[in-house]
Design a protein around this motif. Structure first.
Motif, PDB file in Angstrom:
ATOM      1  N   GLU A  50       0.854  -1.187   0.000  1.00  0.00           N
ATOM      2  CA  GLU A  50       0.000   0.000   0.000  1.00  0.00           C
ATOM      3  C   GLU A  50       0.883   1.228   0.000  1.00  0.00           C
ATOM      4  O   GLU A  50       2.031   1.167   0.425  1.00  0.00           O
ATOM      5  CB  GLU A  50      -0.914   0.017   1.233  1.00  0.00           C
ATOM      6  CG  GLU A  50      -0.195  -0.291   2.535  1.00  0.00           C
ATOM      7  CD  GLU A  50      -1.108  -0.998   3.539  1.00  0.00           C
ATOM      8  OE1 GLU A  50      -2.176  -0.450   3.790  1.00  0.00           O
ATOM      9  OE2 GLU A  50      -0.742  -2.074   4.027  1.00  0.00           O
ATOM     10  N   SER A  64       0.676   3.550   1.876  1.00  0.00           N
ATOM     11  CA  SER A  64       0.780   4.091   3.243  1.00  0.00           C
ATOM     12  C   SER A  64       2.221   4.199   3.720  1.00  0.00           C
ATOM     13  O   SER A  64       2.533   5.021   4.590  1.00  0.00           O
ATOM     14  CB  SER A  64      -0.027   3.226   4.213  1.00  0.00           C
ATOM     15  OG  SER A  64      -1.361   3.152   3.787  1.00  0.00           O
ATOM     16  N   ARG A  94      -0.245  -6.819  -4.281  1.00  0.00           N
ATOM     17  CA  ARG A  94      -0.753  -7.723  -3.241  1.00  0.00           C
ATOM     18  C   ARG A  94      -0.932  -9.118  -3.799  1.00  0.00           C
ATOM     19  O   ARG A  94      -1.176  -9.293  -4.999  1.00  0.00           O
ATOM     20  CB  ARG A  94      -2.103  -7.236  -2.708  1.00  0.00           C
ATOM     21  CG  ARG A  94      -1.917  -6.186  -1.647  1.00  0.00           C
ATOM     22  CD  ARG A  94      -3.213  -5.730  -1.060  1.00  0.00           C
ATOM     23  NE  ARG A  94      -3.026  -4.362  -0.574  1.00  0.00           N
ATOM     24  CZ  ARG A  94      -3.972  -3.612  -0.065  1.00  0.00           C
ATOM     25  NH1 ARG A  94      -5.201  -4.086   0.014  1.00  0.00           N
ATOM     26  NH2 ARG A  94      -3.707  -2.403   0.357  1.00  0.00           N
ATOM     27  N   GLN A 146      -2.805   3.381  -5.991  1.00  0.00           N
ATOM     28  CA  GLN A 146      -3.480   4.151  -4.958  1.00  0.00           C
ATOM     29  C   GLN A 146      -2.963   5.583  -4.953  1.00  0.00           C
ATOM     30  O   GLN A 146      -1.857   5.844  -5.434  1.00  0.00           O
ATOM     31  CB  GLN A 146      -3.179   3.561  -3.568  1.00  0.00           C
ATOM     32  CG  GLN A 146      -3.667   2.145  -3.368  1.00  0.00           C
ATOM     33  CD  GLN A 146      -3.413   1.649  -1.950  1.00  0.00           C
ATOM     34  OE1 GLN A 146      -2.359   1.938  -1.368  1.00  0.00           O
ATOM     35  NE2 GLN A 146      -4.364   0.922  -1.395  1.00  0.00           N
ATOM     36  N   GLU A 205      -2.285   7.940  -1.867  1.00  0.00           N
ATOM     37  CA  GLU A 205      -2.282   8.061  -0.416  1.00  0.00           C
ATOM     38  C   GLU A 205      -2.391   9.538  -0.071  1.00  0.00           C
ATOM     39  O   GLU A 205      -1.902  10.396  -0.813  1.00  0.00           O
ATOM     40  CB  GLU A 205      -0.939   7.521   0.120  1.00  0.00           C
ATOM     41  CG  GLU A 205      -0.882   7.377   1.617  1.00  0.00           C
ATOM     42  CD  GLU A 205      -1.600   6.109   2.076  1.00  0.00           C
ATOM     43  OE1 GLU A 205      -1.926   5.259   1.215  1.00  0.00           O
ATOM     44  OE2 GLU A 205      -1.822   5.970   3.296  1.00  0.00           O
ATOM     45  N   GLY A 230      -6.505   6.436   1.654  1.00  0.00           N
ATOM     46  CA  GLY A 230      -5.934   5.781   0.474  1.00  0.00           C
ATOM     47  C   GLY A 230      -7.038   5.555  -0.546  1.00  0.00           C
ATOM     48  O   GLY A 230      -8.013   4.853  -0.278  1.00  0.00           O
TER      49      GLY A 230
HETATM   50  N1  PHE Z   1      -3.729   1.623   2.960  1.00  0.00           N
HETATM   51  C1  PHE Z   1      -5.118   1.293   3.054  1.00  0.00           C
HETATM   52  C2  PHE Z   1      -5.449   0.207   2.023  1.00  0.00           C
HETATM   53  O1  PHE Z   1      -4.623  -0.142   1.261  1.00  0.00           O
HETATM   54  C3  PHE Z   1      -5.994   2.478   2.820  1.00  0.00           C
HETATM   55  C4  PHE Z   1      -5.842   3.493   3.905  1.00  0.00           C
HETATM   56  C5  PHE Z   1      -4.907   4.487   3.809  1.00  0.00           C
HETATM   57  C6  PHE Z   1      -6.655   3.442   5.031  1.00  0.00           C
HETATM   58  C7  PHE Z   1      -4.777   5.418   4.804  1.00  0.00           C
HETATM   59  C8  PHE Z   1      -6.540   4.382   6.013  1.00  0.00           C
HETATM   60  C9  PHE Z   1      -5.611   5.348   5.892  1.00  0.00           C
HETATM   61  O2  PHE Z   1      -6.513  -0.317   1.989  1.00  0.00           O
END
Ligand code: PHE
Length: 351
Positions: A179, A181, A205, A219, A221, A317
């Motif tokens: 992710e 993140s 993934r 994504q 972020e 995200g």
């Molecule tokens: N990283 C999460 C996902 O891949 C999404 C997310 C990002 C949720 C930031 C909360 C805060 O699903």
């Protein structure tokens, strides 16, 4: 050799020589003819040498004729040389011929990929709100991808996201990021608060492809950390973004969701742009779940050296592929990755 003989021989050489030189087919045979006609070992050469043994009077008159013959032969050689050069030049020009009146081959113009278009659109909305763009690597280490995001080694949240691990000698725990993140962590480590960033990028993934899942996807972020940031700020920002993407008439809803790196965590739904919430083929129940979000977990702030008593923030995200499918009416996420130009070129936007 007497005078008459010599004069006859010279006359023969003039005729024979002129014919040989004029008949040379190319530069190489011209050179050979020149040697044969006028060289030291040629008959003409011999005749010139024989002048020495003639009587004074004969030598003078025969010598004058010999000079004349040499001039004629030299002129014939020069004439042939320029003729052959002209032919060679013409052949070169013909070979190099460029018809400038022919229409050219215009290179086919590429177009932006629908995911790129969606990404640009999302990022544009956030930059207009004052966010800047941040980046991070697609190959991450375990700490940035999991541990710093409050996902320790034995955490069950890893199971569904464990990705492809990369074998690099000397780097035990590298993986393709699951992710974006992880960019939250890298950004906070690289600067003090306040932070307002969006980070678009590709993620990976362990997933079996189907119409709504792909092991590679994208994504955007988002992260905002400052003094006094509230859940209300998050809702306001995300509602603005949802409306900018799907229309002013859209409504949003927040439902509870779990992500280890936020508390509380939520999922943002937007009323369906096709049926306006009545329920249809695209949305099912009238709502489209657009993104995961939440208030940044204090542990995450502390992991990056931020004072969680003083600073709060929100993160989210957005799936860019999902936005592309919705915005452009694409029925299957796999079509985005097939690389079929007939499909991809439909959007036509050029860089
Ligand atoms: N990283 C999460 C996902 O891949 C999404 C997310 C990002 C949720 C930031 C909360 C805060 O699903």
């Amino acid at each position: 050799m007497d005078r008459a003989e010599a004069l006859r021989a010279l006359e023969e050489e003039r005729e024979r020589g002129v014919a040989a030189l004029a008949g040379a087919a190319d530069l190489e045979s011209l050179e050979a003819a020149r040697t044969a006609v006028m060289g030291r070992k040629s008959r003409f050469g011999e005749l010139q040498r024989s002048l020495g043994s003639m009587a004074e009077e004969d030598r003078r008159s025969v010598g004058a004729v010999a000079n004349e013959v040499r001039e004629v032969l030299q002129a014939a050689a020069a004439e042939r040389l320029s003729a052959l050069r002209a032919v060679a030049e013409e052949a070169l020009l013909a070979a190099d011929h460029l018809d400038l009146s022919l229409p050219g081959h215009r290179p086919r113009r590429g177009s932006l990929h629908p995911i790129t278009l969606a990404e640009y659109e999302i990022v544009d909305i956030f930059t207009s709100l004052g966010f800047r763009v941040a980046e991070g690597p697609e190959i991450e280490d375990d700490w940035h991808n999991f541990q710093a995001l409050n996902i320790p080694p034995d955490h069950p949240a890893r199971t569904m996201k464990d990705s492809l691990y990369v074998d690099v000698p000397g780097h035990p725990e590298l993986l393709l990021r699951t992710e974006t993140s992880a960019v939250q962590i890298r950004t906070m480590q690289s600067q003090p608060p306040p932070v307002y960033v969006v980070a678009p990028g590709r993620v990976y993934r362990r997933e079996t492809p189907d119409p709504t899942h792909s092991p590679v996807f994208h994504q955007v972020e988002g992260l905002a950390v400052d003094e006094g940031i509230t859940f209300g700020d998050m809702k306001g920002v995300l509602e603005t973004v949802a409306k900018a993407l799907f229309g002013e008439e859209r409504r949003v809803r927040l439902g509870p969701a779990y992500f280890p790196f936020v508390e509380p965590g939520a999922e943002l739904g937007v009323s369906c742009f096709a049926c306006d919430g009545a329920g249809c083929r695209i949305c099912g129940d009238g709502w489209i779940e657009l993104l995961g979000c939440g208030m940044v977990h204090p542990t995450v702030l502390e992991n990056c050296g931020y004072d969680s008593e003083r600073y709060t923030g929100f993160a989210f995200g957005i799936g860019s592929d999902r936005v592309a499918l919705l915005r452009y009416g694409i029925p299957d996420i796999r079509m985005l990755f097939d690389g079929d130009v007939r499909f991809l070129s439909q959007w036509g936007a050029t860089p």
